[in-house]
Design a protein around this motif. Structure first.
Motif, PDB file in Angstrom:
ATOM      1  N   MET A  19     -20.193 -52.855  32.264  1.00 16.52           N
ATOM      2  CA  MET A  19     -19.789 -52.929  33.666  1.00 16.52           C
ATOM      3  C   MET A  19     -18.764 -51.864  33.985  1.00 16.52           C
ATOM      4  SD  MET A  19     -17.519 -56.364  33.597  1.00 16.52           S
ATOM      5  CE  MET A  19     -16.599 -56.758  32.130  1.00 16.52           C
ATOM      6  N   ASN A  20     -18.619 -51.603  35.289  1.00 20.74           N
ATOM      7  CA  ASN A  20     -17.586 -50.674  35.712  1.00 20.74           C
ATOM      8  C   ASN A  20     -16.256 -51.428  35.833  1.00 20.74           C
ATOM      9  OD1 ASN A  20     -18.223 -52.094  38.025  1.00 20.74           O
ATOM     10  ND2 ASN A  20     -18.474 -50.303  39.319  1.00 20.74           N
ATOM     11  N   ALA A  21     -15.182 -50.697  36.070  1.00 19.33           N
ATOM     12  CA  ALA A  21     -13.827 -51.269  36.026  1.00 19.33           C
ATOM     13  C   ALA A  21     -13.597 -52.378  37.044  1.00 19.33           C
ATOM     14  CB  ALA A  21     -12.785 -50.167  36.206  1.00 19.33           C
ATOM     15  N   ASP A  22     -14.172 -52.255  38.237  1.00 19.60           N
ATOM     16  CA  ASP A  22     -13.930 -53.282  39.260  1.00 19.60           C
ATOM     17  C   ASP A  22     -14.988 -54.384  39.270  1.00 19.60           C
ATOM     18  OD1 ASP A  22     -16.124 -52.096  40.465  1.00 19.60           O
ATOM     19  OD2 ASP A  22     -15.074 -51.517  42.291  1.00 19.60           O
ATOM     20  N   ARG A  23     -15.875 -54.378  38.279  1.00 18.36           N
ATOM     21  CA  ARG A  23     -16.925 -55.401  38.105  1.00 18.36           C
ATOM     22  C   ARG A  23     -17.924 -55.446  39.266  1.00 18.36           C
ATOM     23  NH1 ARG A  23     -12.651 -59.798  36.347  1.00 18.36           N
ATOM     24  NH2 ARG A  23     -12.371 -59.220  34.182  1.00 18.36           N
ATOM     25  N   SER A  24     -18.055 -54.350  40.003  1.00 19.85           N
ATOM     26  CA  SER A  24     -19.018 -54.331  41.097  1.00 19.85           C
ATOM     27  C   SER A  24     -20.431 -53.996  40.631  1.00 19.85           C
ATOM     28  CB  SER A  24     -18.582 -53.336  42.179  1.00 19.85           C
ATOM     29  OG  SER A  24     -18.571 -52.016  41.659  1.00 19.85           O
ATOM     30  N   ALA A  40     -36.389 -66.767  20.433  1.00 13.97           N
ATOM     31  CA  ALA A  40     -35.747 -67.578  21.465  1.00 13.97           C
ATOM     32  C   ALA A  40     -34.396 -68.031  20.963  1.00 13.97           C
ATOM     33  CB  ALA A  40     -36.616 -68.784  21.806  1.00 13.97           C
ATOM     34  N   GLY A  41     -33.534 -68.329  21.906  1.00 12.62           N
ATOM     35  CA  GLY A  41     -32.221 -68.831  21.527  1.00 12.62           C
ATOM     36  C   GLY A  41     -31.344 -69.002  22.747  1.00 12.62           C
ATOM     37  N   MET A  42     -30.114 -69.339  22.480  1.00 18.10           N
ATOM     38  CA  MET A  42     -29.134 -69.547  23.529  1.00 18.10           C
ATOM     39  C   MET A  42     -28.195 -68.332  23.574  1.00 18.10           C
ATOM     40  SD  MET A  42     -30.102 -72.462  24.659  1.00 18.10           S
ATOM     41  CE  MET A  42     -28.779 -73.137  25.650  1.00 18.10           C
ATOM     42  N   VAL A  43     -27.783 -67.991  24.791  1.00 17.44           N
ATOM     43  CA  VAL A  43     -26.868 -66.872  25.014  1.00 17.44           C
ATOM     44  C   VAL A  43     -25.651 -67.418  25.756  1.00 17.44           C
ATOM     45  CG1 VAL A  43     -26.583 -64.643  26.133  1.00 17.44           C
ATOM     46  CG2 VAL A  43     -28.776 -65.256  25.135  1.00 17.44           C
ATOM     47  N   GLU A  44     -24.469 -67.094  25.237  1.00 12.76           N
ATOM     48  CA  GLU A  44     -23.241 -67.576  25.864  1.00 12.76           C
ATOM     49  C   GLU A  44     -22.835 -66.668  27.027  1.00 12.76           C
ATOM     50  OE1 GLU A  44     -18.838 -69.158  24.621  1.00 12.76           O
ATOM     51  OE2 GLU A  44     -19.619 -67.424  23.532  1.00 12.76           O
ATOM     52  N   VAL A  45     -22.460 -67.292  28.138  1.00 16.10           N
ATOM     53  CA  VAL A  45     -21.913 -66.541  29.267  1.00 16.10           C
ATOM     54  C   VAL A  45     -20.471 -66.167  28.922  1.00 16.10           C
ATOM     55  CG1 VAL A  45     -21.232 -66.654  31.692  1.00 16.10           C
ATOM     56  CG2 VAL A  45     -23.382 -67.711  30.953  1.00 16.10           C
ATOM     57  N   PRO A  46     -20.133 -64.870  28.913  1.00 17.83           N
ATOM     58  CA  PRO A  46     -18.760 -64.445  28.601  1.00 17.83           C
ATOM     59  C   PRO A  46     -17.859 -64.624  29.823  1.00 17.83           C
ATOM     60  CG  PRO A  46     -20.106 -62.539  29.027  1.00 17.83           C
ATOM     61  CD  PRO A  46     -21.020 -63.743  29.122  1.00 17.83           C
ATOM     62  N   LYS A  47     -17.471 -65.866  30.075  1.00 18.40           N
ATOM     63  CA  LYS A  47     -16.761 -66.202  31.307  1.00 18.40           C
ATOM     64  C   LYS A  47     -15.452 -65.426  31.464  1.00 18.40           C
ATOM     65  CE  LYS A  47     -16.630 -70.689  31.102  1.00 18.40           C
ATOM     66  NZ  LYS A  47     -16.582 -72.118  31.455  1.00 18.40           N
ATOM     67  N   GLU A  48     -14.684 -65.315  30.416  1.00 15.31           N
ATOM     68  CA  GLU A  48     -13.413 -64.586  30.515  1.00 15.31           C
ATOM     69  C   GLU A  48     -13.656 -63.118  30.886  1.00 15.31           C
ATOM     70  OE1 GLU A  48      -9.598 -63.417  27.747  1.00 15.31           O
ATOM     71  OE2 GLU A  48     -10.706 -65.235  27.269  1.00 15.31           O
ATOM     72  N   LEU A  49     -14.608 -62.501  30.211  1.00 21.09           N
ATOM     73  CA  LEU A  49     -14.950 -61.102  30.478  1.00 21.09           C
ATOM     74  C   LEU A  49     -15.383 -60.904  31.931  1.00 21.09           C
ATOM     75  CD1 LEU A  49     -15.596 -58.193  29.443  1.00 21.09           C
ATOM     76  CD2 LEU A  49     -17.888 -59.050  28.949  1.00 21.09           C
ATOM     77  N   LEU A  50     -16.153 -61.857  32.461  1.00 17.50           N
ATOM     78  CA  LEU A  50     -16.677 -61.735  33.817  1.00 17.50           C
ATOM     79  C   LEU A  50     -15.729 -62.275  34.878  1.00 17.50           C
ATOM     80  CD1 LEU A  50     -20.380 -62.781  33.110  1.00 17.50           C
ATOM     81  CD2 LEU A  50     -19.441 -60.467  33.299  1.00 17.50           C
ATOM     82  N   GLY A  51     -14.595 -62.811  34.437  1.00 13.84           N
ATOM     83  CA  GLY A  51     -13.622 -63.341  35.388  1.00 13.84           C
ATOM     84  C   GLY A  51     -14.034 -64.662  36.009  1.00 13.84           C
ATOM     85  N   ILE A  52     -14.803 -65.463  35.265  1.00  9.91           N
ATOM     86  CA  ILE A  52     -15.296 -66.747  35.763  1.00  9.91           C
ATOM     87  C   ILE A  52     -14.374 -67.855  35.284  1.00  9.91           C
ATOM     88  CG2 ILE A  52     -17.192 -68.402  35.680  1.00  9.91           C
ATOM     89  CD1 ILE A  52     -19.057 -65.986  35.196  1.00  9.91           C
ATOM     90  N   VAL A  89     -33.073 -56.834  30.883  1.00 11.85           N
ATOM     91  CA  VAL A  89     -32.066 -55.916  31.410  1.00 11.85           C
ATOM     92  C   VAL A  89     -31.766 -56.446  32.799  1.00 11.85           C
ATOM     93  CG1 VAL A  89     -31.504 -53.548  32.071  1.00 11.85           C
ATOM     94  CG2 VAL A  89     -32.961 -53.982  30.072  1.00 11.85           C
ATOM     95  N   MET A  90     -30.619 -57.129  32.932  1.00  7.88           N
ATOM     96  CA  MET A  90     -30.336 -57.888  34.141  1.00  7.88           C
ATOM     97  C   MET A  90     -29.085 -57.379  34.846  1.00  7.88           C
ATOM     98  SD  MET A  90     -31.259 -61.683  32.697  1.00  7.88           S
ATOM     99  CE  MET A  90     -30.077 -61.640  31.357  1.00  7.88           C
ATOM    100  N   ARG A  91     -29.153 -57.413  36.157  1.00  8.70           N
ATOM    101  CA  ARG A  91     -27.994 -57.066  36.984  1.00  8.70           C
ATOM    102  C   ARG A  91     -27.454 -58.345  37.589  1.00  8.70           C
ATOM    103  NH1 ARG A  91     -26.637 -54.830  42.349  1.00  8.70           N
ATOM    104  NH2 ARG A  91     -24.808 -53.551  41.954  1.00  8.70           N
ATOM    105  N   LEU A  92     -26.150 -58.531  37.491  1.00  7.53           N
ATOM    106  CA  LEU A  92     -25.519 -59.708  38.079  1.00  7.53           C
ATOM    107  C   LEU A  92     -25.266 -59.476  39.552  1.00  7.53           C
ATOM    108  CD1 LEU A  92     -24.900 -60.116  34.992  1.00  7.53           C
ATOM    109  CD2 LEU A  92     -22.922 -61.402  35.766  1.00  7.53           C
TER     110      LEU A  92
END
Length: 93
Positions: A19-24, A40-52, A89-92
């Motif tokens: 991601m870019n610095a301002d998370r846009s 197949a498997g589970m993927v953890e959402v990096p909440k701290e990294l994403l500011g969630i 390859v996903m965009r939030l």
């Protein structure tokens, strides 16, 4: 290089966020390293990294599949068939 690796429950899957610095502009990639088998498997959402804070509520657009996903859990299921697409390859949004 601003790449952050995230946790998965399957050793054949690699997950990372760029991601870019301002998370846009956030791109999240999940790759199947097994060229012959669906993984197949589970993927953890990096909440701290994403500011969630609190529960995760993400809308992701897969740039390869032209599909939108809604993830509402801290860990989310993925299944990647290398004969169809070797990765997400996903965009939030």
């Amino acid at each position: 290089y601003n790449i952050h690796f995230t946790k998965t429950s399957n050793e054949h899957l690699m997950s990372y966020v760029k991601m870019n610095a301002d998370r846009s502009n956030i791109i999240w990639c999940i790759v199947n390293f097994d060229p012959h088998n669906t993984q197949a498997g589970m993927v953890e959402v990096p909440k701290e990294l994403l500011g969630i804070k609190g529960s995760a509520r993400l809308r992701l657009y897969d740039l390869l599949r032209n599909e939108t996903y809604h993830w509402t859990e801290d860990w989310n299921y993925v299944e990647i068939n290398p004969y169809r697409f070797p990765a997400h390859v996903m965009r939030l949004f």
